[in-house]
Design an enzyme around this catalytic site. Structure first.
Site, PDB file in Angstrom:
ATOM      1  N   LYS A  79       0.798  -1.147   0.007  1.00 53.81           N
ATOM      2  CA  LYS A  79      -0.098  -0.011  -0.161  1.00 53.81           C
ATOM      3  C   LYS A  79       0.678   1.236   0.095  1.00 53.81           C
ATOM      4  O   LYS A  79       2.102   1.359   0.652  1.00 53.81           O
ATOM      5  CB  LYS A  79      -0.856  -0.117   1.232  1.00 53.81           C
ATOM      6  CG  LYS A  79      -1.889   1.139   1.295  1.00 53.81           C
ATOM      7  CD  LYS A  79      -2.964   1.124   2.353  1.00 53.81           C
ATOM      8  CE  LYS A  79      -3.849   2.025   2.380  1.00 53.81           C
ATOM      9  NZ  LYS A  79      -5.038   2.046   3.857  1.00 53.81           N
ATOM     10  N   SER A 159      -9.866   2.415   2.437  1.00 50.11           N
ATOM     11  CA  SER A 159      -8.797   2.939   1.613  1.00 50.11           C
ATOM     12  C   SER A 159      -7.901   2.007   1.157  1.00 50.11           C
ATOM     13  O   SER A 159      -7.411   2.398   0.250  1.00 50.11           O
ATOM     14  CB  SER A 159      -8.132   4.057   2.740  1.00 50.11           C
ATOM     15  OG  SER A 159      -7.553   3.300   3.719  1.00 50.11           O
ATOM     16  N   SER A 183     -10.470   0.108   6.866  1.00 52.10           N
ATOM     17  CA  SER A 183      -9.656   0.200   5.549  1.00 52.10           C
ATOM     18  C   SER A 183      -9.225  -1.014   5.283  1.00 52.10           C
ATOM     19  O   SER A 183      -8.820  -1.008   4.108  1.00 52.10           O
ATOM     20  CB  SER A 183      -8.866   1.434   5.533  1.00 52.10           C
ATOM     21  OG  SER A 183      -9.342   2.828   5.758  1.00 52.10           O
TER      22      SER A 183
END
Length: 493
Positions: A79, A159, A183
């Site tokens: 990420k 997210s 998330s």
């Protein structure tokens, strides 16, 4: 999808050790998959083929000498929130344009120390603020899943949407992610993958771009429960560089897979039956209870009375911490700089151009609730609610409950550019209704795929555990996984 990219981490590990395949072959298969699919899915914002092949060659050398790490030769996506030395790290924000750190986050360093291979950096909502991965400077991520008979593009959740989409589309064997209010778990549910948010303090936050420091926690997204257990063991560590890192060694989570849940007490909180909850979600929840009961667990009704206050309290606390954390981005030392007539003008112009609308909204909200006239009315009160939420869980666990089973999302994945959600940010925030409570309490939570809805889209269930008892979640989730089966999207990209 090639045969190699269809292997789980556990399967690939076995084939690498037995020398049926090489790390270079496996890495090249994933790089080929990324090249073919990323234009359609937009999961990666940076691909690092040279680094990946060098790491894979080093893994093959170690495998040849029998000195393999726990993740030797396993290709992973990272990420864009995790600092990776000399590699693009922007939290998918324009304000960090061109930033390449000279250091490595503790979590990613742990993975590389175990022999994992970095494929690249994954798309996400800017600064981890969002539930749909539509807030990225690099554009939205497209969910690999589509509704039956439809070509409409769906969100992967957020997210960590890039992480979830990449795992679901077989563009990496597993991925790092982070969870501030859901998330990891919400995108995992939207993409038919497994995601675990460990207990706060289990994984180091050092080198992870901060959103809300008292809520943020790193964790993995993987294809199945066993892979998630393997990844979390390598991600977790004690870290002196992070004052919130807990002085507890992570156990062998994989050993929990297959253990019996007989005699366990599974709590069902009545407050999670919210108004307007779709019948499909309720039916799935009932199915999860039945599976665990069949496996020998006892299902008990519980109450978490302060659940209804969790969402507003969460958005106050998270926005307040974000406004403080994001004050450091000013265009002076790194990232985007827009020249102005003086330094104050330069600050204003750089921040206005650098931050997206959702980030600006949360900074404004956080600044407001921390201001002198409103601190007591909002921020202080939200922290008191947080304490009450934590106490609710403590009382339930003290009464003998081993884990809690709930829905994780109020629906399956929705369309990119949904006009209702775009017009009303609060409606978008409601996607976190089932997930934020355990962030407020610092507890571990796991999302496991449990079925498909009427449109053929994946739905997940959430398990919530006691602090630092992630093994309980893994063994319980494995029972659900065995009963529900695994889900893979039909390839359209």
């Amino acid at each position: 999808m090639s045969e190699l990219t269809s292997l789980t981490i556990a399967e690939a590990r076995e084939k690498l050790v037995s020398k049926d395949i090489t790390a270079v072959e496996l890495t090249d298969a994933y790089l080929g998959a990324i090249e073919a699919a990323n234009g359609a899915i937009n999961a990666y914002v940076t691909v690092t083929p040279e680094i990946a092949r060098d790491m894979a060659k080093a893994s093959d050398a170690r495998l040849a000498t029998g000195k393999a790490g726990a993740l030797e030769g396993i290709p992973l996506g990272v990420k864009d929130l995790f600092a990776t030395r000399d590699v693009h790290t922007q939290a998918c924000s324009n304000i960090l344009d061109g930033f390449k750190p000279k250091y490595e986050s503790t979590v990613t360093q742990n993975l590389w120390n175990e022999g994992a291979v970095m494929l690249g950096k994954l798309n996400m909502d800017e600064f981890a603020m969002g539930s749909s991965n539509e807030n990225s400077f690099y554009g939205p991520v497209v969910n690999p899943w589509r509704a039956t008979g439809s070509e409409e593009k769906l969100v992967p959740g957020g997210s960590s949407g890039g992480s979830a989409a990449a795992v679901a589309a077989r563009l990496c064997a597993g991925a790092t992610a982070s969870d501030t209010g859901g998330s990891i778990r919400q995108p995992a549910a939207f993409t038919g993958t497994v995601g675990i948010k460990p207990t706060y303090g289990r994984c180091s936050r050092w080198g992870i771009v901060a959103y809300a420091s008292s809520l943020d926690q790193a964790g993995p997204i993987a294809r199945d429960v066993r892979d998630a257990a393997i990844l979390l063991k390598s991600m977790a560590s004690i870290d002196e560089k992070d004052t919130t890192s807990v002085d507890l060694l992570a156990p062998n989570y994989e050993a929990a897979i297959g253990q019996s849940v007989k005699g366990m007490k599974i709590g069902i909180p009545r407050e999670y039956r919210v108004d307007g909850m779709p019948e499909e979600i309720e039916a799935l929840w009932q199915k999860g209870m039945a599976w665990l009961k069949e496996a020998g667990a006892e299902i008990v009704d519980i109450s978490l009375p302060h659940t209804k206050y969790a969402l507003p309290a969460y958005y106050i606390v998270a926005s307040a911490e974000a406004s403080s954390n994001l004050a450091r981005y000013d265009g002076v030392r790194y990232g985007l700089r827009v020249d102005g007539k003086d330094i104050a003008d330069m600050y204003e112009k750089s921040r206005a151009a650098g931050f997206g609308k959702e980030v600006q909204r949360r900074i404004l909200m956080g600044t407001y609730v921390l201001s002198a006239g409103y601190y007591d009315a909002y921020y202080l009160r939200a922290q008191k609610v947080r304490t009450l939420i934590k106490r609710d869980f403590e009382q339930v666990f003290a009464a003998g409950v081993d884990a809690i089973l709930t829905p994780i999302t109020p629906s399956s994945a929705f369309a990119i550019g949904d006009k209702d959600l775009a017009a009303d940010p609060v409606k978008m925030y409601l996607n976190d209704i089932f997930s934020v409570t355990l962030n407020m309490a610092g507890l571990p939570g796991l999302s496991v795929p449990a079925g498909l809805d009427a449109k053929g889209l994946p739905l997940g269930l959430q398990l919530i555990g006691k602090p630092f008892e992630e093994e309980t979640l893994f063994k319980t989730a494995h029972v659900i996984e065995q009963a529900a089966g695994k889900f893979t999207p039909a390839q359209w990209w």
